[in-house]
Motif scaffolding. Structure first.
Motif, PDB file in Angstrom:
ATOM      1  N   GLU A  77      39.105  44.196  33.374  1.00  0.00           N
ATOM      2  CA  GLU A  77      38.564  42.937  33.912  1.00  0.00           C
ATOM      3  C   GLU A  77      37.833  42.120  32.841  1.00  0.00           C
ATOM      4  N   GLY A  78      37.627  42.703  31.679  1.00  0.00           N
ATOM      5  CA  GLY A  78      36.873  42.015  30.629  1.00  0.00           C
ATOM      6  C   GLY A  78      35.378  42.109  30.822  1.00  0.00           C
ATOM      7  N   ALA A  79      34.929  43.048  31.652  1.00  0.00           N
ATOM      8  CA  ALA A  79      33.508  43.204  31.944  1.00  0.00           C
ATOM      9  C   ALA A  79      32.868  44.296  31.082  1.00  0.00           C
ATOM     10  N   ALA A  80      33.612  44.847  30.146  1.00  0.00           N
ATOM     11  CA  ALA A  80      33.107  45.858  29.231  1.00  0.00           C
ATOM     12  C   ALA A  80      33.754  45.630  27.875  1.00  0.00           C
ATOM     13  N   HIS A  81      33.066  46.090  26.855  1.00  0.00           N
ATOM     14  CA  HIS A  81      33.639  45.972  25.495  1.00  0.00           C
ATOM     15  C   HIS A  81      33.219  47.151  24.658  1.00  0.00           C
TER      16      HIS A  81
END
Length: 81
Positions: A77-81
């Motif tokens: 989801e692009g909520a972590a990196h």
């Protein structure tokens, strides 16, 4: 639903198990791709970054499936990196 952005504790890859199963993966056509892995009853995410000069592989902490699957979804989801 919006998630808070999560920073992952990426660690250098270490061989810890004789057998490893890749359950899911993102496209390896990009410079950075991810694999959802399972080994020894635990799960983790492997992050591979390719540059012109090198390939660097890191792993998330090895933990129970539910936590790792939550991390996997956050990465997608692009909520972590």
């Amino acid at each position: 639903m919006r998630h808070r952005h999560q920073s992952v504790d990426w660690r250098p890859e270490r061989p810890r198990a004789g057998r490893l199963r890749i359950k899911e993966h993102t496209c390896d056509c990009r410079p950075v791709f991810y694999e959802l892995c399972q080994a020894g009853g635990l799960m983790f995410v492997r992050r591979t970054e390719r540059t012109r000069r090198e390939v660097v592989v890191h792993e998330s902490p090895w933990t129970i499936a539910r936590r790792t699957q939550d991390l996997w979804l956050r990465l997608l989801e692009g909520a972590a990196h």
